[in-house]
Design a protein around this motif. Structure first.
Motif, mmCIF file in Angstrom:
data_model
loop_
_atom_site.group_PDB
_atom_site.id
_atom_site.type_symbol
_atom_site.label_atom_id
_atom_site.label_comp_id
_atom_site.label_asym_id
_atom_site.label_seq_id
_atom_site.Cartn_x
_atom_site.Cartn_y
_atom_site.Cartn_z
ATOM 1 N N ARG A 5 8.856 -5.726 -1.879
ATOM 2 C CA ARG A 5 7.777 -5.951 -1.066
ATOM 3 C C ARG A 5 7.736 -7.314 -0.560
ATOM 4 N NH1 ARG A 5 2.119 -3.593 -2.003
ATOM 5 N NH2 ARG A 5 0.953 -4.970 -0.870
ATOM 6 N N SER A 7 5.559 -9.792 1.960
ATOM 7 C CA SER A 7 3.790 -9.872 2.216
ATOM 8 C C SER A 7 3.853 -10.843 3.472
ATOM 9 C CB SER A 7 3.209 -10.409 0.952
ATOM 10 O OG SER A 7 3.297 -9.221 0.129
ATOM 11 N N GLU A 8 2.712 -10.886 4.234
ATOM 12 C CA GLU A 8 2.680 -12.075 5.183
ATOM 13 C C GLU A 8 3.409 -12.138 6.164
ATOM 14 O OE1 GLU A 8 -0.663 -13.697 5.461
ATOM 15 O OE2 GLU A 8 -1.454 -12.333 3.935
ATOM 16 N N GLU A 9 4.103 -10.983 6.463
ATOM 17 C CA GLU A 9 5.064 -11.274 7.412
ATOM 18 C C GLU A 9 4.772 -10.883 9.055
ATOM 19 O OE1 GLU A 9 9.072 -11.423 9.073
ATOM 20 O OE2 GLU A 9 8.166 -11.878 7.085
ATOM 21 N N HIS A 61 -0.046 -9.840 10.540
ATOM 22 C CA HIS A 61 0.582 -10.373 9.414
ATOM 23 C C HIS A 61 0.506 -9.128 8.753
ATOM 24 C CE1 HIS A 61 0.528 -14.887 9.393
ATOM 25 N NE2 HIS A 61 0.953 -14.508 10.227
ATOM 26 N N ALA A 63 2.288 -6.484 5.146
ATOM 27 C CA ALA A 63 2.719 -6.409 3.746
ATOM 28 C C ALA A 63 3.483 -4.787 4.050
ATOM 29 C CB ALA A 63 1.856 -6.573 2.841
ATOM 30 N N TYR A 64 4.753 -4.938 3.323
ATOM 31 C CA TYR A 64 5.310 -3.645 3.327
ATOM 32 C C TYR A 64 6.344 -3.677 2.144
ATOM 33 C CZ TYR A 64 9.162 -5.550 5.682
ATOM 34 O OH TYR A 64 10.266 -6.477 6.090
ATOM 35 N N GLY A 65 6.524 -2.417 1.713
ATOM 36 C CA GLY A 65 7.630 -2.190 0.555
ATOM 37 C C GLY A 65 8.535 -1.033 0.751
ATOM 38 N N LYS A 74 1.802 -1.600 3.839
ATOM 39 C CA LYS A 74 0.991 -1.827 2.727
ATOM 40 C C LYS A 74 -0.493 -2.022 3.349
ATOM 41 C CE LYS A 74 3.572 -0.231 -0.494
ATOM 42 N NZ LYS A 74 3.349 1.238 -1.203
ATOM 43 N N SER A 75 -0.309 -3.221 4.151
ATOM 44 C CA SER A 75 -1.596 -3.827 4.744
ATOM 45 C C SER A 75 -1.284 -4.506 6.206
ATOM 46 C CB SER A 75 -2.040 -4.870 3.816
ATOM 47 O OG SER A 75 -1.217 -5.995 3.786
#
Length: 249
Positions: A5, A7-9, A61, A63-65, A74-75
């Motif tokens: 996962r 995040s904050e990318e 920004h 989030a993914y997985g 994800k977001s």
């Protein structure tokens, strides 16, 4: 094994297309992981929080997985900064995106190029005319350099001889930088090519390259266009053809 996962990318959407009645596939450019594909499940639903923000030329920004070729979004959070470009500026942004989609391999990080792209997007959103043109030339130069397709601009490519500051030279797809023939109209003086090389070599190359390219934009534009078309394997990029068609109306 648990899926990876992120995040904050920092991310920009390059392209999006339908995956199902409710979901989208996104081609995105991330700062630390390069170009990747994401599925945004339910993004087409009227109530989806993704719906209003999965737009091109807007910093997100995300989030993914997942470990598959297409990861799961994800977001996503919009980072603000500027309004959506319109008209010629929007087409210029689409042109940048087409170059990235065509020339960058997936999962190949280019953080420096990401930062340059972000700077050019800021110019696109706020400038027109000569500044916008210089910003596009700057991105083309830095993109070609980043992926190893731009020769050194302070020597002749085939002979490695120094440039004569007063002689004219052209950049060609299969020969690199060479002295211009008498009938070639877009030659650029050796001193100017050297200034471009110095700008590209600067620790933070965007601003000095913007200045250097603005001095020879008219002659540089067709040379870079031909070089990019050669490496993209097309006569004309789709966004470029769209610009031509609109101007002909």
């Amino acid at each position: 094994m648990a899926s990876k996962r992120i995040s904050e990318e920092p991310t920009y959407v390059l392209h999006r297309y339908d995956w199902s009645e409710t979901s989208l596939i996104l081609e995105v450019f991330t700062r630390h992981h390069g170009r990747i594909a994401l599925v945004a499940k339910g993004a087409k639903r009227p109530t989806s929080s993704f719906r209003p923000i999965l737009l091109p030329l807007q910093m997100l920004h995300v989030a993914y997985g997942g470990e598959a070729e297409i990861r799961t979004l994800k977001s996503a959070e919009w980072q603000g900064g500027h309004v959506m470009p319109t008209g010629e500026a929007l087409l210029s942004g689409y042109y940048l995106n087409e170059l990235l989609l065509t020339l960058l391999a997936r999962d190949d990080p280019h953080p420096t190029l990401f930062d340059v792209y972000s700077q050019v997007v800021q110019v696109i959103a706020s400038q027109h005319g000569e500044v916008l043109e210089a910003a596009l030339r700057t991105f083309e130069l830095l993109l070609l350099r980043e992926i190893g397709l731009l020769p050194q601009l302070h020597v002749q490519t085939m002979t490695l001889r120094d440039l004569d500051p007063h002689a004219l030279y052209v950049l060609v797809a299969e020969g690199g930088l060479r002295q211009a023939h008498a009938d070639e109209r877009n030659g650029i003086a050796g001193a100017q090519w050297e200034r471009l090389q110095d700008a590209l070599d600067a620790p933070m190359p965007f601003t000095p390259t913007l200045r250097a390219s603005s001095e020879c934009n008219a002659a540089l534009k067709p040379q870079l266009r031909a070089l990019l078309h050669y490496h993209c394997g097309v006569k004309t990029l789709r966004t470029r053809q769209m610009m031509i068609d609109i101007q002909a109306l």
